[in-house]
Design a protein around this motif. Sequence first.
Motif, PDB file in Angstrom:
ATOM      1  N   ASN A  64      11.118   4.186  27.769  1.00  0.00           N
ATOM      2  CA  ASN A  64      10.831   5.143  28.835  1.00  0.00           C
ATOM      3  C   ASN A  64      10.260   6.447  28.304  1.00  0.00           C
ATOM      4  O   ASN A  64       9.299   6.979  28.852  1.00  0.00           O
ATOM      5  CB  ASN A  64      12.099   5.431  29.647  1.00  0.00           C
ATOM      6  CG  ASN A  64      12.569   4.205  30.395  1.00  0.00           C
ATOM      7  OD1 ASN A  64      11.769   3.407  30.877  1.00  0.00           O
ATOM      8  ND2 ASN A  64      13.873   4.016  30.471  1.00  0.00           N
ATOM      9  N   THR A  65      10.853   6.962  27.227  1.00  0.00           N
ATOM     10  CA  THR A  65      10.396   8.241  26.679  1.00  0.00           C
ATOM     11  C   THR A  65       9.371   8.069  25.564  1.00  0.00           C
ATOM     12  O   THR A  65       8.744   9.041  25.156  1.00  0.00           O
ATOM     13  CB  THR A  65      11.590   9.052  26.107  1.00  0.00           C
ATOM     14  OG1 THR A  65      12.174   8.318  25.028  1.00  0.00           O
ATOM     15  CG2 THR A  65      12.619   9.339  27.180  1.00  0.00           C
ATOM     16  N   LYS A  66       9.247   6.836  25.054  1.00  0.00           N
ATOM     17  CA  LYS A  66       8.354   6.498  23.944  1.00  0.00           C
ATOM     18  C   LYS A  66       8.770   7.182  22.643  1.00  0.00           C
ATOM     19  O   LYS A  66       7.959   7.394  21.747  1.00  0.00           O
ATOM     20  CB  LYS A  66       6.892   6.847  24.278  1.00  0.00           C
ATOM     21  CG  LYS A  66       6.351   6.133  25.484  1.00  0.00           C
ATOM     22  CD  LYS A  66       4.922   6.514  25.739  1.00  0.00           C
ATOM     23  CE  LYS A  66       4.396   5.831  26.991  1.00  0.00           C
ATOM     24  NZ  LYS A  66       2.985   6.119  27.197  1.00  0.00           N
ATOM     25  N   VAL A  67      10.039   7.524  22.535  1.00  0.00           N
ATOM     26  CA  VAL A  67      10.564   8.187  21.344  1.00  0.00           C
ATOM     27  C   VAL A  67      11.196   7.148  20.423  1.00  0.00           C
ATOM     28  O   VAL A  67      12.068   6.378  20.831  1.00  0.00           O
ATOM     29  CB  VAL A  67      11.581   9.287  21.704  1.00  0.00           C
ATOM     30  CG1 VAL A  67      12.239   9.852  20.460  1.00  0.00           C
ATOM     31  CG2 VAL A  67      10.890  10.396  22.490  1.00  0.00           C
ATOM     32  N   LEU A  68      10.736   7.139  19.189  1.00  0.00           N
ATOM     33  CA  LEU A  68      11.267   6.251  18.156  1.00  0.00           C
ATOM     34  C   LEU A  68      12.273   7.047  17.338  1.00  0.00           C
ATOM     35  O   LEU A  68      11.931   8.083  16.754  1.00  0.00           O
ATOM     36  CB  LEU A  68      10.140   5.741  17.250  1.00  0.00           C
ATOM     37  CG  LEU A  68      10.548   4.833  16.097  1.00  0.00           C
ATOM     38  CD1 LEU A  68      11.097   3.504  16.618  1.00  0.00           C
ATOM     39  CD2 LEU A  68       9.365   4.582  15.180  1.00  0.00           C
ATOM     40  N   THR A  69      13.515   6.573  17.306  1.00  0.00           N
ATOM     41  CA  THR A  69      14.574   7.214  16.537  1.00  0.00           C
ATOM     42  C   THR A  69      14.831   6.376  15.300  1.00  0.00           C
ATOM     43  O   THR A  69      15.091   5.175  15.407  1.00  0.00           O
ATOM     44  CB  THR A  69      15.862   7.339  17.375  1.00  0.00           C
ATOM     45  OG1 THR A  69      15.561   8.063  18.573  1.00  0.00           O
ATOM     46  CG2 THR A  69      16.963   8.046  16.594  1.00  0.00           C
ATOM     47  N   ILE A  70      14.760   7.009  14.130  1.00  0.00           N
ATOM     48  CA  ILE A  70      14.920   6.298  12.860  1.00  0.00           C
ATOM     49  C   ILE A  70      16.074   6.909  12.083  1.00  0.00           C
ATOM     50  O   ILE A  70      16.093   8.115  11.844  1.00  0.00           O
ATOM     51  CB  ILE A  70      13.634   6.381  12.012  1.00  0.00           C
ATOM     52  CG1 ILE A  70      12.435   5.857  12.787  1.00  0.00           C
ATOM     53  CG2 ILE A  70      13.818   5.619  10.696  1.00  0.00           C
ATOM     54  CD1 ILE A  70      11.101   6.143  12.134  1.00  0.00           C
ATOM     55  N   GLN A  71      17.025   6.052  11.697  1.00  0.00           N
ATOM     56  CA  GLN A  71      18.098   6.459  10.783  1.00  0.00           C
ATOM     57  C   GLN A  71      17.669   6.019   9.400  1.00  0.00           C
ATOM     58  O   GLN A  71      17.253   4.876   9.216  1.00  0.00           O
ATOM     59  CB  GLN A  71      19.412   5.786  11.147  1.00  0.00           C
ATOM     60  CG  GLN A  71      20.027   6.292  12.419  1.00  0.00           C
ATOM     61  CD  GLN A  71      21.346   5.611  12.706  1.00  0.00           C
ATOM     62  OE1 GLN A  71      21.576   4.476  12.318  1.00  0.00           O
ATOM     63  NE2 GLN A  71      22.213   6.305  13.404  1.00  0.00           N
TER      64      GLN A  71
END
Length: 117
Positions: A64-71
Motif C-alpha cells: 500500500n505504501t510501497k515502503v520496503l523495510t530491511i533489517q
Amino acid sequence: MKTLKAFTLSLLMVCLSTFSFAQSGKNGEVVKFKTSAVCGMCKATLEKGMAYEKGVSKATLDENTKVLTIQYNGTKTDVAKLRKAVNDLGYDADDSPATKRAYDRLDDCCKKEAGIH
C-alpha cells in the motif's frame, strides 16, 4: 592455586560478556526505502532478491505504501549497498533510480507506468 582459578574464572567471564555484546548488534539495524513497486509480483521480487544480499536478515514490502523495510547487520553491509541492491532489482529506492537494464527486464505489470491508471 586460588589465584589461578580466580584468574581463569575472570577471563572466562570477560570472554562470555564480550561474545554476548558482539551478538547484540546482529540484525539490529533497519532502513526503509520508498520504492517504485506496484504489485504483488514486485513484493515477491524485492523480498526474495534482498534475502540474497549479504547482511540482510529480513525484507518486507508494504504494497500500500510501497515502503520496503530491511533489517540488516551493519557490520556486513550499509545503506548505500542496500539501496544499490534495490536499484539492481529494477526498482527506485527513494530518489535513487532503478538500474535501466534491470528495470527493462521487469514484467510489464511491475513497471512504474503499469501503476498509473
